[in-house]
Structure formats: structure tokens, C-alpha cells
Motif scaffolding. Structure first.
Motif, PDB file in Angstrom:
ATOM      1  N   GLY A 267       7.133   3.851   4.169  1.00 49.66           N
ATOM      2  CA  GLY A 267       6.106   4.548   4.934  1.00 49.66           C
ATOM      3  C   GLY A 267       6.597   5.059   6.270  1.00 49.66           C
ATOM      4  O   GLY A 267       6.081   6.064   6.784  1.00 49.66           O
ATOM      5  N   SER A 268       7.611   4.426   6.836  1.00 50.06           N
ATOM      6  CA  SER A 268       8.142   4.856   8.133  1.00 50.06           C
ATOM      7  C   SER A 268       8.663   6.281   8.108  1.00 50.06           C
ATOM      8  O   SER A 268       8.813   6.921   9.159  1.00 50.06           O
ATOM      9  N   PHE A 269       8.951   6.795   6.918  1.00 46.32           N
ATOM     10  CA  PHE A 269       9.405   8.184   6.770  1.00 46.32           C
ATOM     11  C   PHE A 269       8.397   9.148   7.384  1.00 46.32           C
ATOM     12  O   PHE A 269       8.779  10.197   7.916  1.00 46.32           O
ATOM     13  N   CYS A 270       7.117   8.815   7.327  1.00 40.74           N
ATOM     14  CA  CYS A 270       6.065   9.680   7.865  1.00 40.74           C
ATOM     15  C   CYS A 270       6.192   9.856   9.372  1.00 40.74           C
ATOM     16  O   CYS A 270       5.701  10.846   9.932  1.00 40.74           O
ATOM     17  N   LYS A 271       6.799   8.897  10.034  1.00 38.31           N
ATOM     18  CA  LYS A 271       6.996   8.973  11.474  1.00 38.31           C
ATOM     19  C   LYS A 271       8.375   9.525  11.829  1.00 38.31           C
ATOM     20  O   LYS A 271       8.531  10.292  12.777  1.00 38.31           O
ATOM     21  N   GLU A 272       9.373   9.123  11.051  1.00 45.35           N
ATOM     22  CA  GLU A 272      10.753   9.455  11.407  1.00 45.35           C
ATOM     23  C   GLU A 272      11.157  10.865  10.990  1.00 45.35           C
ATOM     24  O   GLU A 272      11.888  11.544  11.721  1.00 45.35           O
TER      25      GLU A 272
ATOM     26  N   LYS B 222       0.833  -1.198   0.000  1.00 47.71           N
ATOM     27  CA  LYS B 222       0.000   0.000   0.000  1.00 47.71           C
ATOM     28  C   LYS B 222       0.873   1.255   0.000  1.00 47.71           C
ATOM     29  O   LYS B 222       1.962   1.275   0.576  1.00 47.71           O
ATOM     30  N   ILE B 223       0.364   2.292  -0.647  1.00 48.04           N
ATOM     31  CA  ILE B 223       1.086   3.570  -0.739  1.00 48.04           C
ATOM     32  C   ILE B 223       0.234   4.663  -0.121  1.00 48.04           C
ATOM     33  O   ILE B 223      -0.916   4.879  -0.535  1.00 48.04           O
ATOM     34  N   PHE B 224       0.789   5.343   0.865  1.00 51.65           N
ATOM     35  CA  PHE B 224       0.120   6.494   1.469  1.00 51.65           C
ATOM     36  C   PHE B 224       0.541   7.743   0.685  1.00 51.65           C
ATOM     37  O   PHE B 224       1.699   8.149   0.718  1.00 51.65           O
ATOM     38  N   ILE B 225      -0.405   8.327  -0.044  1.00 47.73           N
ATOM     39  CA  ILE B 225      -0.115   9.472  -0.908  1.00 47.73           C
ATOM     40  C   ILE B 225      -0.478  10.759  -0.175  1.00 47.73           C
ATOM     41  O   ILE B 225      -1.620  10.952   0.247  1.00 47.73           O
ATOM     42  N   GLN B 226       0.505  11.637  -0.030  1.00 46.97           N
ATOM     43  CA  GLN B 226       0.327  12.888   0.700  1.00 46.97           C
ATOM     44  C   GLN B 226       0.205  14.052  -0.286  1.00 46.97           C
ATOM     45  O   GLN B 226       1.122  14.287  -1.078  1.00 46.97           O
ATOM     46  N   ILE B 227      -0.897  14.759  -0.211  1.00 47.31           N
ATOM     47  CA  ILE B 227      -1.117  15.910  -1.096  1.00 47.31           C
ATOM     48  C   ILE B 227      -1.593  17.102  -0.264  1.00 47.31           C
ATOM     49  O   ILE B 227      -2.666  17.050   0.340  1.00 47.31           O
ATOM     50  N   ALA B 228      -0.794  18.145  -0.237  1.00 43.61           N
ATOM     51  CA  ALA B 228      -1.208  19.413   0.367  1.00 43.61           C
ATOM     52  C   ALA B 228      -1.667  20.326  -0.760  1.00 43.61           C
ATOM     53  O   ALA B 228      -0.867  20.724  -1.607  1.00 43.61           O
ATOM     54  N   SER B 229      -2.953  20.638  -0.781  1.00 44.00           N
ATOM     55  CA  SER B 229      -3.529  21.430  -1.872  1.00 44.00           C
ATOM     56  C   SER B 229      -4.034  22.761  -1.330  1.00 44.00           C
ATOM     57  O   SER B 229      -4.755  22.795  -0.336  1.00 44.00           O
ATOM     58  N   TYR B 230      -3.665  23.841  -2.020  1.00 47.32           N
ATOM     59  CA  TYR B 230      -4.128  25.163  -1.617  1.00 47.32           C
ATOM     60  C   TYR B 230      -4.835  25.830  -2.797  1.00 47.32           C
ATOM     61  O   TYR B 230      -4.191  26.255  -3.749  1.00 47.32           O
ATOM     62  N   ARG B 231      -6.148  25.853  -2.760  1.00 49.90           N
ATOM     63  CA  ARG B 231      -6.979  26.542  -3.748  1.00 49.90           C
ATOM     64  C   ARG B 231      -6.516  26.232  -5.175  1.00 49.90           C
ATOM     65  O   ARG B 231      -6.316  27.127  -5.989  1.00 49.90           O
ATOM     66  N   ASP B 232      -6.393  24.957  -5.457  1.00 53.53           N
ATOM     67  CA  ASP B 232      -5.760  24.512  -6.693  1.00 53.53           C
ATOM     68  C   ASP B 232      -6.763  23.781  -7.578  1.00 53.53           C
ATOM     69  O   ASP B 232      -7.288  22.730  -7.202  1.00 53.53           O
ATOM     70  N   ASN B 233      -7.003  24.327  -8.770  1.00 53.56           N
ATOM     71  CA  ASN B 233      -7.947  23.669  -9.675  1.00 53.56           C
ATOM     72  C   ASN B 233      -7.346  22.456 -10.379  1.00 53.56           C
ATOM     73  O   ASN B 233      -8.017  21.795 -11.178  1.00 53.56           O
ATOM     74  N   GLN B 234      -6.103  22.151 -10.085  1.00 54.26           N
ATOM     75  CA  GLN B 234      -5.478  20.951 -10.620  1.00 54.26           C
ATOM     76  C   GLN B 234      -5.532  19.772  -9.647  1.00 54.26           C
ATOM     77  O   GLN B 234      -5.040  18.690  -9.959  1.00 54.26           O
ATOM     78  N   LEU B 235      -6.108  19.973  -8.470  1.00 56.41           N
ATOM     79  CA  LEU B 235      -6.174  18.885  -7.499  1.00 56.41           C
ATOM     80  C   LEU B 235      -6.965  17.698  -8.044  1.00 56.41           C
ATOM     81  O   LEU B 235      -6.496  16.550  -8.009  1.00 56.41           O
ATOM     82  N   LEU B 236      -8.180  17.937  -8.535  1.00 59.63           N
ATOM     83  CA  LEU B 236      -9.007  16.841  -9.032  1.00 59.63           C
ATOM     84  C   LEU B 236      -8.376  16.132 -10.227  1.00 59.63           C
ATOM     85  O   LEU B 236      -8.345  14.891 -10.270  1.00 59.63           O
ATOM     86  N   PRO B 237      -7.861  16.861 -11.230  1.00 64.51           N
ATOM     87  CA  PRO B 237      -7.178  16.156 -12.322  1.00 64.51           C
ATOM     88  C   PRO B 237      -5.961  15.361 -11.849  1.00 64.51           C
ATOM     89  O   PRO B 237      -5.666  14.293 -12.401  1.00 64.51           O
TER      90      PRO B 237
ATOM     91  N   ILE C 218       7.913   1.144  -6.767  1.00 59.13           N
ATOM     92  CA  ILE C 218       8.107   0.064  -5.799  1.00 59.13           C
ATOM     93  C   ILE C 218       9.268  -0.831  -6.223  1.00 59.13           C
ATOM     94  O   ILE C 218      10.116  -1.220  -5.395  1.00 59.13           O
ATOM     95  N   LEU C 219       9.349  -1.162  -7.510  1.00 66.46           N
ATOM     96  CA  LEU C 219      10.443  -1.995  -7.997  1.00 66.46           C
ATOM     97  C   LEU C 219      11.789  -1.301  -7.811  1.00 66.46           C
ATOM     98  O   LEU C 219      12.788  -1.950  -7.452  1.00 66.46           O
TER      99      LEU C 219
ATOM    100  N   PHE D 176       4.571   2.058   1.901  1.00 68.02           N
ATOM    101  CA  PHE D 176       5.278   3.114   1.184  1.00 68.02           C
ATOM    102  C   PHE D 176       4.517   4.427   1.329  1.00 68.02           C
ATOM    103  O   PHE D 176       3.330   4.447   1.682  1.00 68.02           O
ATOM    104  N   THR D 177       5.219   5.509   1.031  1.00 69.42           N
ATOM    105  CA  THR D 177       4.549   6.808   0.999  1.00 69.42           C
ATOM    106  C   THR D 177       5.054   7.605  -0.193  1.00 69.42           C
ATOM    107  O   THR D 177       6.223   7.473  -0.601  1.00 69.42           O
TER     108      THR D 177
END
Length: 411
Positions: free
Chosen positions: A188-193, A3-18, A107-108, A88-89
Motif C-alpha cells: 500500500g505504501s506505493f500509493c504514497k511513494e 486490506k487491499i486498496f483497489i484503485q479504479i479510474a473509470s471513464y464512461r465505461d459500461n463495464q465498471l459495474l460488472p 497476497i501469497l 496492499f493496493t
């Protein structure tokens, strides 16, 4: 499960949905993707909605009124609190496009690097660019890497993208010194460390994460294949600093925090960084040796300046000053300048460098299209420049108004 945890910080962005749609569509295993989104939005932006994902358990959405946002580093830290043990993240911005099977390819790469002894590999780069208004025609079809650019006056290290011209000859990711906040794929451990410091505003985010990741034992690489694209212009969307008049003060505090964490200019660290401190698996000296950089006096090795791949060999350090002077057009109103003196002085008022703009180059300077003329200067130094002077000489009027300013305003 991969599994991949995808992190997206979006600020008033019309490209978020695409971006989300393309990320899912191009994934080999879309059901293995878990999204953490800091959705910073305004009611007036009617197009900015995540309604289609609200009931999807794989989407963890932090609903943030844009007026309550504290900036991108704060938003990214908020997202990392949603991490739930995914293998993974992937950290992104909110304006991307992807190649088919991007997830499997990443991943590979990670697993192959682990098989070669890199226990904690991290893939990062400034992705090649695309233009949402002319896509896919404007996509750059060569993978990019990260090159050293300069120490800015406030002490933060800047990087620039560069093409990996021989990518077709490569069979594995290339070693990297730096970190890109808009593309990072790792364990994924990067999110904690190595959590993003919410006290940083913008500048300093990437160099501090690079050093912290390395001292936590992560080995940095850039993908040798095309994985995704990033939109760089920012022309079509609001930025946090557009809505916050005090962003400059926040950024100054960030600069101070970066200098203390990294010991830039031998600044004493009187801050308890707590979980946002350096790691313990390697030292900052180990990172400096690996990257060919020395923070205490802003020194760099020629090997790094030449953009050769790390790790660096033992070599002398030099101090290179590279700076852009922005001059408003109102200060250079004439069209008969014979030359323009560009002088740098130390704190005693002694000139330490002078490179004039001669008549043959004045026209190209004054032909710059916007309201500011940008004058770049690069030189080796022993005494740190304190002030710049721009002093034009006119055929008709002789010496004109002298323009000067202090460079290191935060000190």
C-alpha cells in the motif's frame, strides 16, 4: 487485516459495474477490499450509476463530470489521495474479470517474494484478454508478461503482451522490466511513494512508473498464474480523447515531460518534478543496467530484444529503429504498382535505410481492411532517421506521387 486498496479510474465505461461485481464475487476475503473510484461519467449515460455502493463505507467515490476530467493519469492521482494505510493496493482499469480467490493468490505471491529477500515486490503485467460480448468463452487461459516493443518517435517506450508459455512449470512470479497501468499489485505504501504524475496525459505513464518504482526500491515481477483478464479493444466505450479535441496537445506535453524525466536524447531537465521525481534507493543507471535499456540514445541490449528475463548481463547496446508508417488509402489509389519504395533519410537528406515493398507483398498491404495502410519497418541505425518517404512505382504511370513526412515532430 491484509486490506487491499483497489484503485479504479473509470471513464464512461459500461463495464465498471460488472468489474466491481466480479472483483467482489471472486475475492476470498471481499470484506477486506476498499475501493477508490474516479467515476468520470456523463448524465446522458443513464446506465452509468454507482448508487448501490454510495452508502458503503468501503467505497470511496470521486464524482467527476466527464467534462472536468483531465485524463487518466490525473484521475489515478486523485484516487491515490484516498489511500488510508491499507496493507496492499491493486490498480486496475474498469473492464476486468477475475479468477476465484484472486486476492489470496496475490497476497501469497507478495509474501513469498518478501521471504526471498524482496522487501518491496510489485506484481504487474498486461493481463490476458477477454471479450465482454462473449464471456467466458473468449478468455485467454495463459498468463501474459510484458515484452519490449520500441521507442516511439516522441521517446516513450512501448511494450507488448506475450504469453508465459511455460507457466505450468513455474513456482513463482517471473522478473519483469516494465509496468502495466491496468494491473499493479503491491504494498500500500506505493500509493504514497510512487504517485501517478497528474501532468501526464496517456503515453509515458507506464515507462515512467516502471523507472520510478525501481528507483524507489520496488522489485518488479509478473504473476506466473492466471489472476484476472482485461478488455483491450475499447470498441464499446467512450475514451477521454473522444470527448477532448485538444488531447493531442496534452499528449505532446506528456512526451516532453517524459523525455526530461528520463533524459531521453540527453534532453536537459528544467522541470521540478517534486513528488513525481525518481526515487533515491536506486539510480536511473541501475534501472538501465537491470532492464538493458539506455535512454540517452534510445539504445537497447539484444538480451532485452530477445525478451529474456531480467536482470540483464553486461553487454553492448544497439540502436534499433522500429516504426509504423500510416498511409491513408487515398494516397495509394492504383492497383498496378510494381513496387513501393520505403526510404528513411537523416536530417541532411541522406538515405540511411531502404526496404521496398515488392509486387508479391503489395496485394497484402492494399488488402488491409480499414482506411489506413500500415507499413512497419525495423532496422539498426547509427544516425537517427529524420524523415520517411513512400514512393510508389506504377506499371502504367511510372513514379507516382511521393509521400513524405518528418518523424520526430516534437523536437
Amino acid at each position: 487485516m491484509n486490506k487491499i486498496f483497489i484503485q479504479i479510474a473509470s471513464y464512461r465505461d459500461n463495464q465498471l459495474l460488472p468489474t466491481i461485481a466480479d472483483c467482489l464475487e471472486k475475492a476470498c476475503y471481499p470484506n477486506n477490499l476498499v475501493f477508490g473510484i474516479a467515476w468520470q461519467h456523463a448524465e446522458e449515460d443513464e446506465w452509468d450509476t454507482l448508487d448501490e455502493y454510495r452508502d458503503n463505507p468501503r467505497f470511496k467515490i470521486i464524482d467527476i463530470n466527464f467534462k472536468d476530467s483531465q485524463g487518466v493519469c490525473w484521475a489515478r492521482n486523485q484516487i491515490q489521495q484516498l489511500y488510508d494505510g491499507e496493507e496492499f493496493t491493486l490498480q486496475l482499469d474498469s473492464h476486468h474479470r477475475f479468477v476465484p480467490n484472486w486476492d489470496l493468490k496475490l497476497i501469497l505471491m507478495i509474501k513469498e517474494l518478501q521471504e526471498k529477500g524482496h522487501l518491496k515486490p510489485l506484481l504487474t503485467t498486461y493481463l490476458p484478454s477477454f471479450d465482454p460480448s462473449n464471456d467466458p468463452e473468449k478468455r485467454v487461459l495463459v498468463p501474459w508478461k510484458l515484452n519490449y516493443d520500441r521507442f516511439i518517435p516522441e521517446g516513450v517506450v512501448f511494450f507488448l503482451p506475450a504469453s508465459i508459455d511455460n507457466f505450468k512449470e513455474l513456482s513463482e512470479p517471473i522478473p519483469c522490466r516494465w509496468y502495466s497501468a491496468h494491473f499493479c499489485f503491491t504494498l500500500g505504501s506505493f500509493c504514497k511513494e510512487v504517485q501517478h504524475d497528474p501532468n501526464l496525459y496517456f503515453h509515458g505513464e507506464e515507462i515512467t512508473i516502471a523507472v520510478r518504482a525501481y528507483t524507489w526500491g520496488y522489485d518488479l515481477f509478473s504473476p506466473h498464474k492466471l489472476i484476472a483478464w482485461h478488455e483491450y479493444t475499447r470498441k464499446y466505450r467512450k475514451k477521454h480523447w473522444d470527448d477532448n479535441s485538444n488531447w493531442g496537445d496534452r499528449n505532446k506535453k506528456s512526451h516532453d515531460r517524459v523525455r526530461k524525466l528520463l533524459g531521453i536524447d540527453k534532453v536537459e531537465n528544467d522541470i521540478d518534478f517534486d513528488c513525481y521525481n525518481l526515487g533515491t534507493e536506486r539510480t536511473i543507471g541501475d534501472y538501465e543496467k537491470y532492464a538493458g535499456i539506455r535512454f540517452e540514445d534510445r539504445a537497447i541490449q539484444q538480451y532485452t530484444l530477445d525478451h529474456k528475463l531480467p536482470p540483464n548481463p553486461d553487454a553492448p547496446y544497439i540502436k534499433i529503429f522500429r516504426h509504423c508508417i500510416n498511409i491513408h488509402e487515398k494516397y495509394l489509389p492504383l492497383d498496378d504498382y510494381k513496387f513501393i519504395a520505403v526510404i528513411f533519410e537523416d536530417e541532411t537528406g541522406t538515405s540511411i535505410n531502404r526496404q521496398d515493398i515488392d509486387r508479391s507483398n503489395i496485394k497484402s498491404l492494399l488488402d488491409q481492411s480499414d482506411r489506413f495502410y500500415r507499413i512497419w519497418r525495423t532496422f539498426e541505425y547509427t544516425i537517427k532517421p529524420h524523415k520517411y518517404i513512400i514512393w510508389p512505382f506504377s506499371e502504367q504511370h511510372g513514379w507516382c506521387t511521393r509521400i513524405e513526412d518528418v518523424i520526430y515532430k516534437n523536437e
